[in-house]
Design a protein around this motif. Sequence first.
Motif, mmCIF file in Angstrom:
data_model
loop_
_atom_site.group_PDB
_atom_site.id
_atom_site.type_symbol
_atom_site.label_atom_id
_atom_site.label_comp_id
_atom_site.label_asym_id
_atom_site.label_seq_id
_atom_site.Cartn_x
_atom_site.Cartn_y
_atom_site.Cartn_z
ATOM 1 N N LEU A 1 32.977 -50.498 72.402
ATOM 2 C CA LEU A 1 32.816 -49.355 71.409
ATOM 3 C C LEU A 1 31.297 -48.997 71.122
ATOM 4 O O LEU A 1 30.875 -47.853 70.961
ATOM 5 N N GLY A 2 30.202 -50.089 71.160
ATOM 6 C CA GLY A 2 28.707 -49.919 71.122
ATOM 7 C C GLY A 2 28.372 -48.993 72.145
ATOM 8 O O GLY A 2 27.556 -48.316 71.908
ATOM 9 N N ALA A 3 28.939 -49.108 73.462
ATOM 10 C CA ALA A 3 28.517 -48.416 74.545
ATOM 11 C C ALA A 3 28.760 -46.873 74.555
ATOM 12 O O ALA A 3 28.059 -46.010 74.586
ATOM 13 N N LYS A 4 30.329 -46.870 73.949
ATOM 14 C CA LYS A 4 30.777 -45.549 73.732
ATOM 15 C C LYS A 4 29.950 -44.704 72.874
ATOM 16 O O LYS A 4 29.427 -43.612 72.805
ATOM 17 N N LEU A 5 29.662 -45.415 71.738
ATOM 18 C CA LEU A 5 28.933 -44.549 70.646
ATOM 19 C C LEU A 5 27.511 -44.240 71.125
ATOM 20 O O LEU A 5 27.164 -43.231 70.798
ATOM 21 N N THR A 6 26.781 -45.183 71.718
ATOM 22 C CA THR A 6 25.424 -44.833 72.165
ATOM 23 C C THR A 6 25.557 -43.709 73.200
ATOM 24 O O THR A 6 24.431 -42.958 73.451
ATOM 25 N N LEU A 7 26.565 -43.644 74.104
ATOM 26 C CA LEU A 7 26.847 -42.716 75.310
ATOM 27 C C LEU A 7 26.971 -41.294 74.494
ATOM 28 O O LEU A 7 26.268 -40.312 75.161
ATOM 29 N N GLY A 8 27.958 -41.380 73.540
ATOM 30 C CA GLY A 8 27.961 -40.110 72.604
ATOM 31 C C GLY A 8 26.585 -39.726 71.994
ATOM 32 O O GLY A 8 26.501 -38.464 72.133
ATOM 33 N N GLU A 9 25.647 -40.528 71.562
ATOM 34 C CA GLU A 9 24.495 -40.118 71.288
ATOM 35 C C GLU A 9 23.643 -39.864 72.316
ATOM 36 O O GLU A 9 22.857 -38.730 72.049
ATOM 37 N N SER B 1 33.793 -36.172 72.457
ATOM 38 C CA SER B 1 34.797 -36.974 73.064
ATOM 39 C C SER B 1 34.556 -38.446 72.785
ATOM 40 O O SER B 1 35.491 -39.118 72.532
ATOM 41 N N GLN B 2 33.230 -38.846 72.992
ATOM 42 C CA GLN B 2 33.036 -40.322 72.860
ATOM 43 C C GLN B 2 33.261 -40.777 71.581
ATOM 44 O O GLN B 2 33.526 -41.779 71.024
ATOM 45 N N TYR B 3 32.590 -39.707 70.541
ATOM 46 C CA TYR B 3 32.811 -40.214 68.934
ATOM 47 C C TYR B 3 34.222 -40.399 68.629
ATOM 48 O O TYR B 3 34.686 -41.190 67.893
ATOM 49 N N ALA B 4 34.846 -39.332 69.081
ATOM 50 C CA ALA B 4 36.279 -39.284 68.757
ATOM 51 C C ALA B 4 37.328 -40.685 69.232
ATOM 52 O O ALA B 4 38.178 -41.273 68.626
ATOM 53 N N LEU B 5 36.480 -41.013 70.423
ATOM 54 C CA LEU B 5 37.535 -42.244 71.067
ATOM 55 C C LEU B 5 37.079 -43.573 70.039
ATOM 56 O O LEU B 5 37.807 -44.481 69.858
ATOM 57 N N VAL B 6 35.709 -43.679 69.630
ATOM 58 C CA VAL B 6 35.370 -44.676 68.710
ATOM 59 C C VAL B 6 35.955 -44.686 67.568
ATOM 60 O O VAL B 6 36.653 -45.558 67.060
ATOM 61 N N GLN B 7 36.145 -43.705 66.938
ATOM 62 C CA GLN B 7 36.807 -43.312 65.878
ATOM 63 C C GLN B 7 38.277 -43.897 65.523
ATOM 64 O O GLN B 7 38.880 -44.382 64.940
ATOM 65 N N ALA B 8 38.882 -43.721 66.985
ATOM 66 C CA ALA B 8 40.121 -43.887 67.259
ATOM 67 C C ALA B 8 40.460 -45.313 67.432
ATOM 68 O O ALA B 8 41.658 -46.097 67.028
ATOM 69 N N MET B 9 39.625 -46.159 67.999
ATOM 70 C CA MET B 9 39.613 -47.340 68.678
ATOM 71 C C MET B 9 38.891 -48.481 67.718
ATOM 72 O O MET B 9 39.460 -49.644 67.809
ATOM 73 N N ALA B 10 38.010 -48.141 66.828
ATOM 74 C CA ALA B 10 37.361 -49.206 65.946
ATOM 75 C C ALA B 10 38.260 -49.581 64.980
ATOM 76 O O ALA B 10 37.967 -50.879 64.931
ATOM 77 N N PRO B 11 39.099 -48.964 64.233
ATOM 78 C CA PRO B 11 39.845 -49.574 63.353
ATOM 79 C C PRO B 11 40.613 -50.580 63.784
ATOM 80 O O PRO B 11 41.026 -51.854 63.360
ATOM 81 N N MET C 1 35.428 -50.879 61.036
ATOM 82 C CA MET C 1 35.468 -49.888 60.017
ATOM 83 C C MET C 1 34.124 -49.183 60.027
ATOM 84 O O MET C 1 34.125 -47.928 60.004
ATOM 85 N N GLU C 2 33.055 -49.964 59.649
ATOM 86 C CA GLU C 2 31.867 -49.338 59.716
ATOM 87 C C GLU C 2 31.573 -48.289 60.902
ATOM 88 O O GLU C 2 31.064 -47.427 60.747
ATOM 89 N N ARG C 3 31.770 -48.589 62.234
ATOM 90 C CA ARG C 3 31.742 -47.861 63.326
ATOM 91 C C ARG C 3 32.451 -46.726 63.192
ATOM 92 O O ARG C 3 32.098 -45.711 63.735
ATOM 93 N N ALA C 4 33.712 -47.081 62.790
ATOM 94 C CA ALA C 4 34.864 -46.068 62.632
ATOM 95 C C ALA C 4 34.282 -44.883 61.869
ATOM 96 O O ALA C 4 34.391 -43.682 62.339
ATOM 97 N N GLU C 5 33.772 -45.153 60.629
ATOM 98 C CA GLU C 5 33.223 -44.230 59.794
ATOM 99 C C GLU C 5 31.991 -43.533 60.400
ATOM 100 O O GLU C 5 31.838 -42.232 60.362
ATOM 101 N N ARG C 6 31.151 -44.322 61.205
ATOM 102 C CA ARG C 6 30.074 -43.628 61.862
ATOM 103 C C ARG C 6 30.404 -42.556 62.596
ATOM 104 O O ARG C 6 29.786 -41.568 62.767
ATOM 105 N N ALA C 7 31.154 -42.927 63.676
ATOM 106 C CA ALA C 7 31.897 -42.219 64.717
ATOM 107 C C ALA C 7 32.429 -41.058 64.134
ATOM 108 O O ALA C 7 32.211 -39.553 64.572
ATOM 109 N N ALA C 8 33.551 -41.100 62.926
ATOM 110 C CA ALA C 8 34.119 -40.131 62.396
ATOM 111 C C ALA C 8 32.857 -38.935 61.773
ATOM 112 O O ALA C 8 33.161 -37.699 61.963
#
Length: 329
Positions: free
Chosen positions: A63-71, A84-94, A99-106
């Motif tokens: 998830l960290g790599a996906k979030l960084t790739l989105g950035e 699309s990367q943020y949306a993936l992390v938002q769906a997968m993180a919970p 949850m903190e990463r899910a909120e950040r991605a959302a």
Amino acid sequence: MRALVLWLVMLSPAAAHAQSVDPQTALAAQALYEQASAEMDEKNYVSACRKLEEVTRLVPEGLGAKLTLGECYEALGKLASAWSQYALVQAMAPKAGQMERAERAAAKAGALRPKLATLTIEVPEAVASTPGLAITRDGVPVGAAQWAAPLPIDAGGHEIVAIAPGRKTWKKQVEIVADGAQVKVAVPPLDPEKIAGTAGPAPSARPERPWQRPAAFVGMGLGAAGLAAGAVLGGLAVAKNGESNEQNHCDAQNRCDPTGISLRHDAVGLGNGSTVALVVGGLLAAGGVVLFVTTPSAGASGERAASREAPLTASIALLPGGVALRGIW
């Protein structure tokens, strides 16, 4: 700080339960992640994004790599890819208990959503019913469920391709000029593909005419005889006319005595006969030539048969003292 993110995700119990990554793959992914992080700090986003794409391929649950790739995508201006990367992390993180990463991605996905350009690929029913129809966007398949739906897309150039068995491939270059643009592309009916070796209907073979070649020789022979007779009669006419001028039978004003009148009359008759013979002979000769050149050849090749499909034309010109045959064949 980024260099620790991937390891923390990989070492978490949820991640370990969801996947099994061999040590060599994990080491390669971590090395690429660290290099990409350094390149992002240097604003070398093109190279950094490529390395992060490989990291997410090696560690799909990272998830960290996906979030960084989105950035990285966002910094590069590829907003749809970042979203699309943020949306993936938002769906997968919970599911991973992050949850903190899910909120950040959302939050990041929500901020980008209004800015996204969209591309709608419209496929009319007449085209959609084409057997085996397949559509791709930049080489990625676009399934039927995506047709007519406005889908997020990065700004820049994109290629739409439609293929089907027995149909010509259709391609369309689409330019998304700015973020937020809404572009529609309609796929037209695909033209039938021309099969190799069937360039068109073969020219019909000319019918066999066994009488044509002999008739051509007869026509040319009679024509030659007519031309010869015309020439002889023309010579006699000239001789009679010359004889009328001898011994003063006719003077320079064409006043003639009875003998001269008779000679002139004979000359006119011979001249008319010469003209008729030349015309008839020329027509017969021309007809014979046309019959000869249009005679079908037994066993002619397809190429020669096709060449004979060109129109044949011929004409006769009356010239002083003879005729001329002109033609194209």
